[in-house]
Every structure is written in C-alpha cells, then in structure tokens.
Scaffold this motif. Structure first.
Motif, PDB file in Angstrom:
ATOM      1  N   ARG B 223       6.911   0.493  -2.088  1.00  0.00           N
ATOM      2  CA  ARG B 223       6.322  -0.415  -3.076  1.00  0.00           C
ATOM      3  C   ARG B 223       6.347  -1.843  -2.523  1.00  0.00           C
ATOM      4  NH1 ARG B 223       2.544  -0.702  -5.946  1.00  0.00           N
ATOM      5  NH2 ARG B 223       3.082   1.424  -6.546  1.00  0.00           N
ATOM      6  N   THR B 225       5.951  -5.866  -2.526  1.00  0.00           N
ATOM      7  CA  THR B 225       6.382  -6.760  -3.598  1.00  0.00           C
ATOM      8  C   THR B 225       5.425  -7.920  -3.833  1.00  0.00           C
ATOM      9  OG1 THR B 225       7.725  -7.912  -1.982  1.00  0.00           O
ATOM     10  CG2 THR B 225       8.827  -6.241  -3.303  1.00  0.00           C
ATOM     11  N   GLY B 231       0.745   0.522  -2.916  1.00  0.00           N
ATOM     12  CA  GLY B 231       1.967   1.311  -2.817  1.00  0.00           C
ATOM     13  C   GLY B 231       1.632   2.758  -2.505  1.00  0.00           C
ATOM     14  N   THR B 241       0.109  -3.099  -6.157  1.00  0.00           N
ATOM     15  CA  THR B 241       1.110  -3.945  -6.804  1.00  0.00           C
ATOM     16  C   THR B 241       0.410  -5.070  -7.575  1.00  0.00           C
ATOM     17  OG1 THR B 241       2.770  -3.451  -5.126  1.00  0.00           O
ATOM     18  CG2 THR B 241       3.070  -5.490  -6.380  1.00  0.00           C
ATOM     19  N   LYS B 308       6.864   2.786  -9.124  1.00  0.00           N
ATOM     20  CA  LYS B 308       6.005   1.807  -9.816  1.00  0.00           C
ATOM     21  C   LYS B 308       6.847   0.720 -10.470  1.00  0.00           C
ATOM     22  CE  LYS B 308       1.737   4.162 -10.334  1.00  0.00           C
ATOM     23  NZ  LYS B 308       0.487   4.220 -11.046  1.00  0.00           N
TER      24      LYS B 308
END
Lengths: 297, 587
Positions: B223, B225, B231, B241, B308
């Motif tokens: 994932r 940031t 992702g 994201t 998620k």
C-alpha cells in the motif's frame, strides 16, 4: 590553525568524535602518497559526462583530469566511487575527512567540488567556520545552468512564458526545479515534469513528451550531442536564477595543503598546454575555463 | 561479511538448566504463534513483539519490582556488541524461551543466552558500499514468528534468520537502496504476516506499507502512502491510494512525494487495524507543492486483510518544517462517564499530543506537550493546525540576491517535540509517559549551497535549547491534557519508555543513566550509569519468579549528527554497545 579550530569545535562538542576514529582513517600526507606510488581519488558514481563506468572502465571528464594529474605526478590512480548525499558538505565528509559511513575509507583527493569563496569561508549559525575540515582549490571548469529546447515545440519562443503551455522537465530537487516552480508567481508549476535523473528528462524530450529540459549545460550537451537545427542549448530565460554559473575544482583534507599545491600546479599546466580543452572535446562538451583562468588568460 | 556462530555446548547447557529449574515456559524453542504475539502484554515470561504487545503500550503487568525495592536492582550480565561498530544502539530486545534477540548498529543481530549473557549466534548483514542511510546506521529491533527472527537492513533487505542457528531462511528486497530505500524499524507481525514500512523519504521515494507471509517472505499486499499510487493485493491491482492522483498535490510531485513509513507501526486487535505513520512530503521545499500533500505526515489505519486505508488523520498538512508523522499511535481505552472510549494517542513531531477515536480516526482532543510552539496557534475542532502567520520557513527561490534569507525561529526543531523514541502507556495510572525535547531552530534560506557538483538552494538551521534542559519526560493525562509530572534532563531524550504495574516508569538518557521513576509522582527511584548513552527501549520479563529488565546502551542516532548548542549537552558522552540485564538479588 586547524588544531585551534578543532579544539574550539571540541569545546563546542561537535567534532570530538573525530578524536576517536581508528588510526586507519588518518589522512595520508603528500610524502606518504608519493612514497606509496598511488593516489586515491573520489569521483561521483554514475555521473556522466564527469565520472561513470563504461563497461567497467572508468570514464569521464573528472576521471580523465584526475588521471592526467596522477600521471604528471608519476602516481597510479585508485578510484573511490562515491554516492551523492544530500549536499556537498556531506559528500566531503564521507569522501575525504571522516570517511565512508560503513567502510570508513577515505580518498586523498575529491573531484567536482565547487570552488566558491562564499562557500569555502561560510560560517554556521554560531559564527564558526562551516567547512574548516577541508580545503577547496584548483578550479578546472565553469559549470552553468541551461535549457535544452525542442524549437518545434517551443515555436522558437525563447522566454519562459511558453512553459505555461508546454512541459519542461527537470531533475528532482535541483535548482532549476526550485526556480521554475517559483518564477512568474508559480504559474509554470503544473507544467514541470520531475525526473529522477537529467538523462531520463532528456529521454522525455527525445520522445517528444516535453518541450524542454533544464539542467547543467555539460550534461545537456552530453545527453543531446547532435542538437542540429531543431534543438538549442542556452541560458535564455534563466537570468533570474540565483546562481547562473559556478566554478568547479577539487578538495583535500585541511592538513593536506602540500598535495593541493602540487595538484593545482598540474591544473594550470593542463589549461595552458591545451590538455584540458582536449579532455572536454573528447566528450563533446564545451570547455568553459574557471573564472580564475578566464582572468589570467 | 556474515559471521554466524552457534555455541552448541552453551545452548544445551542453557536448555538443561532451564529444564532442571522447571521454568514457566512449557517447552524450549516453541514456535512463536499469532496468539503469543496478541497475548504478549499478558504473558510476562517473554517479550515477543516490539512495544510489548501489538498495541505498543510498553506496559508490563509485572509488579515484583516496585518503587520500594527497585533501588536494590542490580546488573546480572552485560553483553558487548563488540567491534569498532559501536554507535546508535536503538534496539528493543525480544526474549523468548531463554534466548534474547537484539539488533546492533550496522544491521547486526545477536542471540544471547538470557541465563548467562553468552552469545549463541551473531548475524552481520553484508552492506553494499553505495548505501547512504540518513541519520546514522541504527536498527530498532527484530520481529519473531514461528521459528524465525526477522529484521530489516540498511540496504532495505528483509532477512529471516533461523532462531536456533542464525542462518538465513529467506531474504526479500523491500526497495532498491540505490534509489534511497533503507530500513531501520522493527518489523511487526499481524495475522501471520510481517508488516514493514520503508525509510528514504529524503531521496524522493514514495512510502509504502507491505505485508508478507512471515514464514516465506512472499509479498501479500503493498500500500503506497501517497495519493495516486496503485496498491496491490496478491499481485492484482487493489485500488489507488486516495482514489486518484493529485487531489492535494501540485504538478507531478505526487510521483516522488515521500511520506516514508520509516518507523513501522502498531496493530490494534480490537478494531483489527494496522496503524502506520508517514513521514514528511518531498521535496522539502513546501512552496513548490501547495496543497495538503496526502498522506504525508499522517497516521493511516489499514485493514490487514486487504491493505486498504480505512481512515487517515493528517497531523501536519502541507508540512514545511520536516514534521514527520511517523510517531507511534497507541491504542488504549478510557472511561468517559460510563462509556468506554476506544481511543488511540500519539505525540507528534510537531509538538501536539493527539487523542483520536481509533475506530474512525476522528479527532477527540489535542494539546501541546512541549512549550513555545511557533508554527501553529492551536488545533481546530477537527484537529487541523491553525497555522501562525510567518511561521513557515521562506521560499528558497525568493533569495535571488544571493544573500542569506530571513531567519525564522521555529519550535519544535525539525527533530521534533518527540522523535522516534516510543512513549509508554500505563494501564494503572492512565497516563502516557512521553519522552519529549524542548528545542527550537533558527531556519533560513541558504543561497550559497551545492549538491552533487551543482549550485543549489538549501536551508540553513541551528537547533537551540529553550531552557537549561532539552530532554523532558512528561507524564501526560490523555483525558485532560494535564501534565502530571515532568523529569528534566540536560541532554535530549532519545530512548524509549517502559511502564510497569509496580508503579514504575523506566527510560534511559544520553548521559548513560537508566532511570526508574515512581509512575504516579515522577520521583526518581532508580539510577544506574550504563557507561554510554541510552537510545534504546527497555523491556521487562519474568523468569523463575524473578523480574528482569534489559536495555541497550550505546550512544548515537540522529542527535550527535547535528552540532551547535545541543552538542554541548552531549560532548562528554562516549560510544558504546552493550546489552544490560538487571534483576533484584534473591533475598
């Protein structure tokens, strides 16, 4: 003088750690170098046209300049390839005075160090000299910012205004990135394309996804050697950038001045006898002498 | 160079002793399970997670040691990390079945016999010459799971070692060190997965959280940031994201937006959420990137099953001060009247302490935990900072004259009101024990600056103390913001905190002292000089009815890298590298 400064810093606490470094990292004197028959030279990794490996063979302007200096001094060269840290102070610490963070290895001489009195004699926020661990000397080149433009896309418009409509690529966290992001009230921001390296930026120009690239002139010339009539490389539009051009020299550890004098003599010789010009010619890069030699020649 | 050593004789001797003494653990070298990790806080005979439990409260229910008898506590053994590589020991020990696992600076791991302090094996990662780790060559500890010990190296490799032999079981690359990726945080185990972040935000990488099968190292999900990056779950696309790119960024800067997850995270089994903090946005010059720059300087709540983002809370939108949002978010419950509030708290670099609803990330309250904050006037009802005019460092591009730009006095300094060092939460007192620092910085644009052979515009700064002391351990009431007690320390605090049911709080100082405090009053009830600065995190555990305490001593980390007046407070501190283990003498 260095001792006095060293202890003053020691009182301030910062550099006391130096005193505890193992003996292997103590700088080699000029006599040690001459006796050993070799000199260790720090050059940046993967940094064409200045220093890079071509099928494992060291190449580049800085490599050739250092090799010629060593040859003139009857020394072999050993290369220390360094990875650039966040700024020049960090690089000089890692390469020549404190040593590599893991291996503790140091070089005798470091190439491509800007030669700038303001920088050399800069003081920190406490009024103490910032760069007293090194001596910067021997300017052999003058580097500058430039823009490589695809005139078909810019329509021969030479002002920055065109980049309100066309994209311009820069290397991330570079002065052109800062300058173009701020100039004309930030109006170019959305058209700035940030690349990891200047050569990736030039690739974007070659595949016509951007109209221009801004970076160091030597790198633009190396990345686009045959500009022909379609492309131009010049500094038009960069008049307001804070530093337009700067001298490039070398650095040694502060108590190494004797080495610096010997190396500097070779630079003067190479500028005078045309060897320097020839080295730049070999890489199809314009040789702009440092301001020191521009005044004396 | 890898050096592994197994002392079979010592090991068997140790095991023999263990069996003979009928230790609490039912068998030796039992595989570490998810249950063990979830129950870590309750099971006092081991420490199998960073933070003494997945929530990272750093609270032990052990009460053998108390404010009356702790003064008799004395060392039982000390273990040297050896060699010339003695700097920055920020590790937290892990203890399981008579073996302690610690990491040392320069990506080294040691297994130590807890009965004798003897080395069982050592692993030293082979580090490439080209690595450029920011802020010292430290490591914060291992994770253990099943029969392996897992840790991250300075060149961003996740390595799993056999618990018994120290031999490599698997190695996985978390990122290319040549692009600036590195790893120093202790990994975390959640539901059979090893969860990691990455370091390297200063080099324009994009932060990410990754989950791998802890037994094989195979990647399960990743994932990113920063808004706009895809992702992945089991190799398939799993949503961008933030939904789409560039909602809160400018131009293409989201592509290299930083937000590194360099300190790892915590996990709350109750809400089944991973809490991960993110670093500052890139580039550092905030004037180039108008917008909030999500999800930099934020806390993210991530679903461990899908990777998620469930909610986010951004502590410093549009950061311009290097206020990483990485500091640990610790889940805890408290009573509001009859209602139990499922909260989580964090003490941010930016000087504010935040209490959030951990189910949805909503702001409950926030207050400053250091004095003299200059960059914000306070927090609004949603916890968003109210920026103070003139509090943001200037735009470097404005210094066209080539002169030094205007100097701004900024509190906290970029090293933060609190840096990486983890705080503790006592379930008995209901207080957080926050290792904070009172310092500010002068910051200005530095027009004469160079980077890799090129002219550059940097920023210059000097960090300055505000008082006679810098370090300040604070007991803070999360319900009221009240400062219950404070311990002032001359040098900056840089080590973790531990709270116990014996009404004790422990932490170490750069001056080398391991301190014990009365958790309610702050009275100093224990003090021992370990010989070098403490920047590690203490742990406590029980063996044969006796309570032990261990901490690493070894000065280093980011503080010694910065000079000036702060340096005066640390000038007499020597390097080191020692694991100290203490207990009460048998009466």
């Amino acid at each position: 003088m260095i001792r006095r400064l060293f202890w003053r810093y020691c009182l301030a606490g910062f550099l006391c750690l130096l005193a505890s470094l193992p003996a292997t990292s103590i700088a080699r004197s000029f006599d040690d170098i001459m006796e050993s028959g070799y000199i260790t030279v720090a050059v940046y990794n993967d940094f064409p046209p200045y220093s890079f490996k071509d099928n494992k063979v060291p190449r580049g302007i800085d490599v050739d300049v250092a090799a010629q200096i060593a040859k003139n001094l009857n020394l072999d060269v050993r290369w220390m390839w360094i990875t650039a840290d966040e700024n020049l102070e960090d690089d000089m610490r890692n390469a020549i005075w404190k040593g590599h963070i893991i291996t503790r290895k140091k070089a005798d001489l470091m190439m491509r160090v800007p030669y700038d009195h303001k920088f050399s004699y800069a003081i920190d926020g406490y009024g103490l000299p910032k760069n007293e661990m090194v001596v910067m000397f021997g300017p052999y080149h003058r580097e500058s910012w430039a823009i490589l433009k695809d005139t078909q896309k810019t329509n021969n418009i030479d002002t920055l205004a065109i980049f309100q409509y066309e994209k311009i690529a820069v290397e991330i966290d570079s002065l052109p990135s800062f300058f173009l992001g701020a100039t004309i009230g930030g109006r170019l921001r959305d058209n700035i394309v940030h690349s990891e390296s200047i050569y990736k930026a030039i690739d974007l120009l070659k595949d016509e996804s951007v109209a221009a690239v801004s970076g160091m002139r030597s790198q633009l010339e190396w990345g686009m050697p045959d500009v022909g009539s379609r492309y131009t490389i010049n500094a038009t539009g960069l008049a307001a950038i804070s530093i337009k051009s700067w001298d490039i020299g070398m650095a040694v550890q502060q108590d190494f001045r004797q080495l610096a004098y010997a190396v500097e003599d070779q630079i003067t010789l190479m500028v005078d006898n045309g060897q320097m010009q020839k080295i730049f010619d070999n890489y199809k890069v314009t040789f702009e002498p440092s301001s020191l030699y521009q005044e004396s020649h | 160079m890898k050096s592994r050593k197994i002392s079979g004789q010592l090991l068997s001797t140790a095991l023999g002793l263990t069996l003979a003494l009928g230790m609490l653990s039912t068998n030796t070298h039992a595989a570490v399970t998810d249950k063990d990790i979830l129950n870590d806080q309750k099971t006092t005979d081991d420490v199998v997670s960073y933070g003494l439990g997945p929530r990272g409260q750093r609270y032990s229910p052990l009460d053998t040691l108390n404010t009356d008898n702790v003064k008799k506590m004395h060392p039982v053994w000390a273990f040297s990390l050896g060699g010339e590589k003695q700097r920055g020991q920020e590790s937290q020990p892990i203890v399981k079945d008579g073996v302690m696992y610690v990491t040392g600076s320069y990506s080294r791991v040691y297994a130590i016999d807890v009965n004798t302090g003897d080395e069982l094996w050592q692993y030293e990662a082979r580090l490439p010459d080209g690595i450029m780790p920011c802020c010292d060559v430290i490591n914060r500890g291992v994770a253990i799971y099943d029969d392996v010990v897992i840790f991250g190296t300075l060149d961003a490799i996740l390595v799993a070692l056999d618990q018994k032999t120290g031999k490599v079981r698997w190695r996985k690359k978390m990122g290319d060190y040549k692009a600036g990726y590195s790893s120093t945080a202790a990994p975390m185990i959640v539901k059979g997965m090893v969860i990691t972040g990455v370091s390297g935000g200063e080099f324009g990488i994009v932060g990410k959280v990754e989950a791998r099968d802890a037994k094989t190292g195979e990647l399960i999900w990743t994932r990113p940031t920063v808004e706009g990056h895809m992702g992945y779950l089991n190799g398939k696309e799993n949503g961008i994201t933030g939904g789409e790119a560039n909602k809160t960024w400018t131009g293409d800067l989201w592509k290299t937006g930083g937000a590194a997850t360099w300190l790892g995270g915590t996990y709350d089994p109750d809400t089944d959420l991973i809490f991960m903090g993110t670093g500052n946005p890139s580039p550092w010059n905030s004037h180039l990137r108008p917008g909030d720059n999500l999800y930099s300087s934020s806390r993210l709540a991530i679903d461990p099953d899908t990777g998620k983002i469930v909610w986010h809370f951004q502590t410093t939108p549009h950061d311009g001060w290097d206020f990483d949002g990485v500091n640990e978010l610790i889940a805890f419950d408290y009573k509001d009247g009859r209602k139990t509030v499922k909260a989580a708290a964090t003490a941010d670099r930016n000087g504010y302490f935040y209490v959030l609803n951990r189910e949805d990330g909503k702001f409950i309250r926030g207050f400053p935990f250091v004095s003299g904050i200059t960059w914000a006037e306070g927090l609004d009802e949603n916890g968003r900072p109210i920026y103070k005019e003139g509090g943001r460092p200037g735009n470097p591009a404005d210094s066209e004259s080539g002169e030094k730009g205007e100097t701004i006095w900024s509190v906290p300094s970029f090293l933060g009101g609190k840096n990486w060092m983890p705080m503790a939460y006592s379930q008995d007192t209901g207080l957080f024990y926050v290792p904070s620092n009172e310092w500010g910085m002068d910051i200005w644009n530095e027009p004469v600056s160079y980077k890799k052979g090129a002219a550059y515009l940097g920023s210059g700064f000097t960090i300055k103390p505000i008082y006679d002391h810098i370090g300040s351990l604070k007991a803070v009431d999360p319900k009221t913001g009240e400062l219950v007690w404070e311990f002032k320390n001359t040098a900056p605090l840089w080590g973790g905190v531990l709270a116990t049911a014996g009404n004790l709080v422990f932490t170490g100082t750069p001056e080398g002292y391991l301190y014990g405090f009365n958790a309610k009053t702050g009275e100093i009830v224990y003090k021992f000089n370990t010989g070098s600065g403490i920047v590690g995190s203490p742990v406590t555990w029980e063996k044969d009815g006796e309570q032990y305490l261990s901490v690493l001593s070894g000065w280093g980390g980011a503080v010694p890298l910065w000079g000036g007046e702060v340096a005066k407070t640390i000038k007499d501190i020597n390097q080191g590298g020692t694991v100290w283990t203490f207990k009460l003498p048998r009466s």
